[in-house]
Structure formats: C-alpha cells, structure tokens
Design a protein around this motif. Sequence first.
Motif, short mmCIF file in Angstrom:
data_model
loop_
_atom_site.label_atom_id
_atom_site.label_comp_id
_atom_site.label_asym_id
_atom_site.label_seq_id
_atom_site.Cartn_x
_atom_site.Cartn_y
_atom_site.Cartn_z
N ASP A 65 6.14 15.85 5.31
CA ASP A 65 6.08 16.15 3.86
C ASP A 65 5.25 15.07 3.17
OD1 ASP A 65 7.82 14.03 3.89
OD2 ASP A 65 9.28 14.94 2.54
N SER A 66 4.08 14.80 3.73
CA SER A 66 3.27 13.66 3.30
C SER A 66 2.82 13.74 1.85
CB SER A 66 2.05 13.51 4.21
OG SER A 66 2.50 13.11 5.48
N CYS A 67 2.69 14.92 1.29
CA CYS A 67 2.27 15.01 -0.12
C CYS A 67 3.43 14.76 -1.08
CB CYS A 67 1.71 16.40 -0.41
SG CYS A 67 -0.04 16.48 -0.10
N GLU A 68 4.61 15.20 -0.70
CA GLU A 68 5.74 15.12 -1.61
C GLU A 68 6.37 13.73 -1.67
OE1 GLU A 68 5.67 17.61 0.85
OE2 GLU A 68 4.81 19.07 -0.52
N ARG A 69 6.32 12.99 -0.60
CA ARG A 69 7.02 11.71 -0.52
C ARG A 69 6.04 10.59 -0.14
NH1 ARG A 69 12.71 11.14 2.44
NH2 ARG A 69 13.59 10.71 0.41
N ALA A 70 5.85 9.65 -1.06
CA ALA A 70 4.92 8.55 -0.80
C ALA A 70 5.44 7.66 0.33
CB ALA A 70 4.73 7.71 -2.06
N LYS A 71 4.52 7.21 1.15
CA LYS A 71 4.81 6.24 2.21
C LYS A 71 4.44 4.86 1.66
CE LYS A 71 5.30 9.90 4.68
NZ LYS A 71 5.95 10.79 3.74
N GLU A 72 5.00 3.80 2.25
CA GLU A 72 4.70 2.46 1.78
C GLU A 72 4.62 1.52 2.97
OE1 GLU A 72 6.48 0.78 -1.96
OE2 GLU A 72 7.49 -0.49 -0.47
N PHE A 73 3.57 0.69 2.97
CA PHE A 73 3.41 -0.33 4.00
C PHE A 73 3.15 -1.66 3.30
CE2 PHE A 73 0.48 -2.55 7.07
CZ PHE A 73 1.49 -2.95 7.93
N ARG A 74 3.99 -2.66 3.62
CA ARG A 74 3.86 -4.00 3.03
C ARG A 74 3.38 -4.96 4.12
NH1 ARG A 74 7.23 -4.98 -1.67
NH2 ARG A 74 8.06 -2.98 -2.37
N ILE A 119 0.54 12.74 7.85
CA ILE A 119 0.04 11.43 8.26
C ILE A 119 0.29 11.29 9.75
CG2 ILE A 119 0.35 8.93 8.00
CD1 ILE A 119 1.11 9.58 5.06
N THR A 120 -0.77 10.99 10.49
CA THR A 120 -0.67 10.96 11.95
C THR A 120 -0.71 9.55 12.54
OG1 THR A 120 -3.06 11.25 12.11
CG2 THR A 120 -1.68 13.25 12.20
N ALA A 121 -1.24 8.59 11.80
CA ALA A 121 -1.36 7.24 12.35
C ALA A 121 -1.47 6.23 11.21
CB ALA A 121 -2.58 7.13 13.24
N VAL A 122 -0.91 5.02 11.45
CA VAL A 122 -1.10 3.90 10.54
C VAL A 122 -1.29 2.66 11.42
CG1 VAL A 122 -0.16 2.56 8.63
CG2 VAL A 122 0.44 4.98 8.84
N CYS A 129 0.86 -1.19 0.00
CA CYS A 129 0.00 0.00 0.00
C CYS A 129 0.89 1.24 0.00
CB CYS A 129 -0.89 0.00 1.23
SG CYS A 129 -1.96 1.45 1.35
N ARG A 130 0.76 2.07 -1.05
CA ARG A 130 1.50 3.33 -1.14
C ARG A 130 0.50 4.46 -0.96
NH1 ARG A 130 3.60 0.20 -5.25
NH2 ARG A 130 5.72 -0.47 -4.85
N PHE A 131 0.88 5.46 -0.16
CA PHE A 131 -0.08 6.53 0.12
C PHE A 131 0.62 7.84 0.41
CE2 PHE A 131 0.85 3.96 3.82
CZ PHE A 131 1.12 4.87 4.83
N THR A 132 -0.11 8.92 0.19
CA THR A 132 0.31 10.27 0.55
C THR A 132 -0.89 10.94 1.21
OG1 THR A 132 -0.40 11.22 -1.55
CG2 THR A 132 1.88 10.45 -1.43
#
Length: 164
Positions: free
Chosen positions: A132-141, A110-113, A102-105
Amino acid sequence: ATEGDAAAVCLAACERQADCRDISGSYRWQSTGELATVSQNPLKLCSFSVVDASGASTSWVMSGFVLHSPIVNYSGVVSMNQGTEIEWGNGDRLVKVARVVCRFTADDEITAVYFGDQDVRGSVTNYADASDSCERAKEFRFVDVPGAVLGIGALDVDNGTDAS
C-alpha cells in the motif's frame, strides 16, 4: 589540574552560560568512522556528555571553546568555522554530521531501499506495508555519510498508469 580545579572551572564556566554554545548532536570520529553523540546537560548549559559507539559516556565541561574532562584530565578544542568539530589532544577529531529523515511513497509498490550499498529495508518504518505504498508513507532515518547514495526501487503494477 586536580578535580577541585576542574570543579572551579565548571562553576566559573557555568556562571557565564551566555558564553556556552550548544554543540549537541551526532558526530563521527575522523580516525575510525564510528559515531558518537554529544548531549548538553539542560540544567548546566556548559556541561556535556559524550557517548561513544560502545555506549560508554564521559562528562565534559565547556569553557570558551575548550571541552575539558575532570575525570580523564583530557581536553578538546571546539571549532565552528565550516561546521562543528572537536579536535582532541591526540589530533583525532569528532566531526558533526547531519541526521536525515526521508519520507516516501510510491505508486504502486516499493521493492527495494538501499543506502551506501546496504539493503536497509529492515530499517524502514512501515516497510512491511509495501503493497500500500501510496496510502502509507515510509520513513528511513540515517546519519549522512559523504558519498553514500540512497536508492529506492518501485514497481508500477497497474497497466496504463505511470510510476511515481
């Protein structure tokens, strides 16, 4: 069956590589819920290894839909009806599970996952850059768990703009 018999079965099975199916992937033990990994040997397509949650590995040979281990003299039947399963002689099953990325911005932060009621922020790639949640995608596998929910919290810190 002796180890020599098992080797003959392996040779016969490996000569019929078209009969072999790649059952590699992540599996979950039905009895315990623990994960195991099945990997195909790229040089012998009918040869697999099964690695359990502790890291212990066992070698297996596939002939038709039967996996057999010459080391532990044990076998399992592979079923591919509604997904891949391996049913062992003791009645336990390994059920193939999906691996999810799951990749998200978010705009702005982003405050919690959470996944399955567990805080997993430590497992999220680039989470340290949450501001910088809009500029850099987060990823959770993760490995799919029936009934588990992935929840992502975000905060809009700019007045007059919508959160995404």
